[in-house]
Design a protein around this motif. Structure first.
Motif, PDB file in Angstrom:
ATOM      1  N   ASP A 449     -13.883  83.499 -61.287  1.00 46.68           N
ATOM      2  CA  ASP A 449     -13.049  82.941 -60.249  1.00 46.68           C
ATOM      3  C   ASP A 449     -13.230  83.996 -59.119  1.00 46.68           C
ATOM      4  O   ASP A 449     -13.478  83.534 -57.760  1.00 46.68           O
ATOM      5  N   LEU A 452     -16.955  83.952 -57.698  1.00 45.64           N
ATOM      6  CA  LEU A 452     -17.100  83.006 -57.198  1.00 45.64           C
ATOM      7  C   LEU A 452     -16.455  82.463 -55.760  1.00 45.64           C
ATOM      8  O   LEU A 452     -16.994  82.233 -54.732  1.00 45.64           O
ATOM      9  N   SER A 453     -15.294  82.704 -55.803  1.00 44.82           N
ATOM     10  CA  SER A 453     -14.539  82.450 -54.683  1.00 44.82           C
ATOM     11  C   SER A 453     -14.738  83.537 -53.396  1.00 44.82           C
ATOM     12  O   SER A 453     -14.649  82.943 -52.255  1.00 44.82           O
ATOM     13  N   GLU A 456     -18.003  82.567 -52.041  1.00 50.67           N
ATOM     14  CA  GLU A 456     -18.067  81.460 -51.359  1.00 50.67           C
ATOM     15  C   GLU A 456     -17.492  81.538 -49.796  1.00 50.67           C
ATOM     16  O   GLU A 456     -17.829  81.337 -48.749  1.00 50.67           O
ATOM     17  N   LEU A 473     -24.126  79.022 -53.223  1.00 52.27           N
ATOM     18  CA  LEU A 473     -22.851  78.974 -54.224  1.00 52.27           C
ATOM     19  C   LEU A 473     -23.472  78.261 -55.688  1.00 52.27           C
ATOM     20  O   LEU A 473     -23.116  78.685 -56.664  1.00 52.27           O
ATOM     21  N   VAL A 477     -23.307  80.071 -59.467  1.00 46.62           N
ATOM     22  CA  VAL A 477     -22.573  79.387 -60.408  1.00 46.62           C
ATOM     23  C   VAL A 477     -23.738  78.851 -61.611  1.00 46.62           C
ATOM     24  O   VAL A 477     -23.303  79.178 -62.676  1.00 46.62           O
ATOM     25  N   TRP A 503     -16.909  74.179 -59.666  1.00 48.83           N
ATOM     26  CA  TRP A 503     -17.780  74.787 -58.819  1.00 48.83           C
ATOM     27  C   TRP A 503     -19.222  74.232 -58.508  1.00 48.83           C
ATOM     28  O   TRP A 503     -19.352  74.272 -57.123  1.00 48.83           O
ATOM     29  N   LYS A 506     -18.266  71.432 -56.005  1.00 47.02           N
ATOM     30  CA  LYS A 506     -17.962  72.114 -54.677  1.00 47.02           C
ATOM     31  C   LYS A 506     -19.319  72.465 -53.991  1.00 47.02           C
ATOM     32  O   LYS A 506     -19.525  72.203 -52.670  1.00 47.02           O
TER      33      LYS A 506
END
Length: 634
Positions: A449, A452-453, A456, A473, A477, A503, A506
């Motif tokens: 998390d 990836l966050s 992003e 992204l 992922v 993810w 998104k």
């Protein structure tokens, strides 16, 4: 007138009278005899007093002489006993001043026993005249003890040549013990010295125990020094400074194996030589020097790990695992040294604990420091590196689980600092029943998390356009997902898929947002209340009828929509093909675009394609061509 008695009666009375006269005569004789006896007794008493007065002084003098004679005998005996220690000192001194191997160990010890017994008797006598003898015997006992100590030392040294532990480890052989004949001799000497030393210093190690701990302690320290040096040399970076530590490449595992083997062998020796109440202090003292070197080596390794925390934190996990297992094995086999081993491990364990939060912070920091990102949406190396890190960590599940249980759930999220906030105990830190696998799974989820966050948020700053942000992204992922499924992480992260799917969704939304702008050109406005429903041919919408019913202005609007769609669509297709996409991302995005665009275009084309009358001036693609083109995007 006189009465005449008969003749028989007169005769009877006469006989009785005669008997009475006889009795009177005997009574007179008895009285006379009593007087004579009484006179004799009086004379005898007078004579006894005369004899007693004559003999009394002689008898008293005789008793005094007997008492005096007994006193003289006792005095002679005391003098003889007083002379014995002096005579004994000379005889025992000859033995005790010789070497035990010359007179024989048994005879030497017997001489010490006799000397010790004599010393106890002299001390109990409290005679001032014995003080010199006490001093001499005490000196002889000290001399004898020193000689036995020296014999003990020489016997120890014969088998204290340093060994090379690696050879025994490679062969899987037991480490050498002292021969049975040597342990018998050492046990005999120790028993003698211990009995003497325990009287002088009951709370200290006996002299022989001190000799043993020094000689054997030095032997173990010298034997293990090469393994200690190898542990440090194999920790140094020989190639790239960014090289990740490979499990088992450091010598600390072999070092711990050598320590375990030597300590177990030494414990057997101690049990064979010393009294049971001596086992613990002697064994601990014997291992003290080599344990100090081991602790110093671990501190040096800890400093190395701290300097290379990102690449070599795995070495800390390995050390925690190796040393913990060694301490538990020692505890099971000897009942000793577990706490000492844990204390030696403490610095490395603290570094291992803080590494978890440090690694998370490192991910955040590296991403936020990125100045550029691939403009084609390609992945960045940090994604594979972070996933590789988690894959490697899964091979250290046992020590990491132990560390995480001490931190408690989420304890790794505490910011690392010089004060090591992670080392401050909390209530959740004492959850010893926590499932280590669940904690590791939670840590991996937090790491992904975080990765990836941050990627992003950084892409929104450095990448222009939602489509490239979505590709970027999605690619990262995909790497995360693939590296989970291709490793042991798949069995550990049992609940990761919903998060990965979130993810992916998104990323897909970001990418398809650009296509939504294109889809606007496929929307038209119908005023069903003003215009009649277009006629149907039974095969679908009759485009010719629809177009015929439209005004010129509306037809021009439809032509413009087709033209704008063609431009926007061709641009997005070109851009789609120019993006660097992971295979699974390309398939998924192609499918998403086709699912979204094809129904809209098909409907629009079926209604209005006749506006072009088949010339291809405005309607560039029929619905079959567009479907094929969209399918090629996957």
């Amino acid at each position: 007138m006189a009465t005449t008695m008969p003749a028989p009666r007169r005769a009877a009375f006469a006989e009785e009278a005669a008997e009475v006269e006889v009795l009177h005569a005997n009574l007179d004789k008895l009285k006379s005899l009593s007087r004579k006896i009484q006179g004799s007794m009086s004379r005898l008493e007078v004579s006894g007093r005369t004899v007693q007065e004559a003999i009394g002084p002689v008898y008293g003098n005789t008793q005094k002489l007997q008492t005096m004679n007994a006193n003289v005998d006792r005095l002679l005996e005391a003098i003889e006993r007083a002379r014995e220690p002096f005579d004994m000192t000379k005889s025992e001194e000859r033995i005790l001043r010789s070497r035990p191997e010359r007179v024989g160990l048994a005879e030497y010890i017997s001489s010490m026993d006799r000397t010790n017994q004599a010393l106890r008797e002299l001390k109990n006598s409290n005679m001032r005249s014995n003080q010199q003898a006490i001093s001499e015997l005490t000196g002889l006992l000290q001399l004898g003890t020193q000689s036995l100590e020296e014999a003990f030392r020489e016997t120890c040294r014969r088998d204290c040549q340093p060994i090379e532990p690696l050879g025994f480890i490679m062969k899987g052989a037991q480490f050498p013990r002292l021969p049975s004949n040597k342990t018998t001799q050492l046990r005999t000497i120790n028993a003698q010295v211990y009995s003497y030393a325990s009287q002088a210093s009951p709370n200290e190690l006996s002299p022989t125990a001190k000799v043993y701990t020094h000689e054997r302690g030095q032997y173990m320290t010298l034997s293990l020094q090469n393994l200690a040096a190898a542990s440090l040399s194999t920790a140094r970076k020989m190639g790239s400074a960014d090289a990740i530590y490979k499990k088992g490449s450091n010598g600390v595992g072999t070092y711990a194996h050598g320590i375990l083997g030597m300590y177990l062998a030494e414990y057997d020796n101690v049990c064979q030589i010393f009294h049971r109440n001596e086992w613990r202090p002697v064994f601990a003292a014997t291992c003290q020097a080599s344990l100090a070197v081991f602790s110093s080596t671990l501190r040096d390794l800890d400093n190395h790990v701290k300097s290379n925390i990102v690449t070599d934190c795995y070495l800390a996990y390995e050390i925690v695992d190796v040393v913990s297992n060694t301490s538990f094995e020692l505890e099971n086999r000897t009942g000793e040294l577990k706490q000492a081993m844990i204390e030696a491990l403490r610095p490395v364990r603290e570094t291992a604990k803080t590494s978890l939060s440090t690694l998370l912070n490192e991910v955040r920091s590296r991403i936020q420091q990125m100045q550029t990102l691939p403009q084609d949406g390609n992945t960045v190396p940090i994604t594979a590196e972070v996933m590789q890190r988690l894959q490697i960590m899964s091979t250290y599940l046992s020590p990491i689980s132990s560390i995480m249980r001490s931190l408690g759930a989420g304890g790794w999220s505490a910011p690392s600092s010089g004060t090591s906030a992670a080392s401050i105990p909390t209530l959740k830190s004492f959850d010893v029943g926590a499932d280590g696998k669940l904690l590791f799974s939670a840590y991996c989820t937090d790491t992904m998390d975080t990765l990836l966050s941050n990627l992003e948020s950084r892409s929104k700053v450095l990448l222009k356009g939602k489509s490239v942000q979505g590709v970027f992204l999605a690619n990262n992922v995909a790497v995360v997902d693939r590296m989970i499924k291709s490793s042991e992480l798949s069995s550990l992260l049992y609940d990761y898929q919903p998060k990965i799917d979130g993810w992916k969704k998104k990323a897909s939304q970001l990418y398809t947002d650009a296509w939504k702008e294109t889809s606007i050109h496929l929307l038209d406005v119908q005023y069903t209340s003003k215009q009649p429903r277009p006629p149907s041919t039974g095969q679908g919408v009759d485009s010719a009828a629809v177009v015929k019913s439209m005004s010129g202005k509306d037809k021009d609007g439809i032509k413009e929509k087709f033209r704008n769609f063609n431009l926007s669509f061709d641009e997005l297709v070109t851009k789609h093909k120019s993006f660097k996409m992971e295979a699974e991302v390309r398939r998924q995005f192609g499918k998403d675009v086709q699912t979204f665009i094809e129904p809209l275009y098909t409907r629009f084309w079926e209604r209005y394609h006749e506006v072009d009358k088949g010339k291809g001036k405005y309607v560039k693609y029929d619905k079959t061509q567009l479907s094929s083109l969209l399918a090629s995007l996957s």
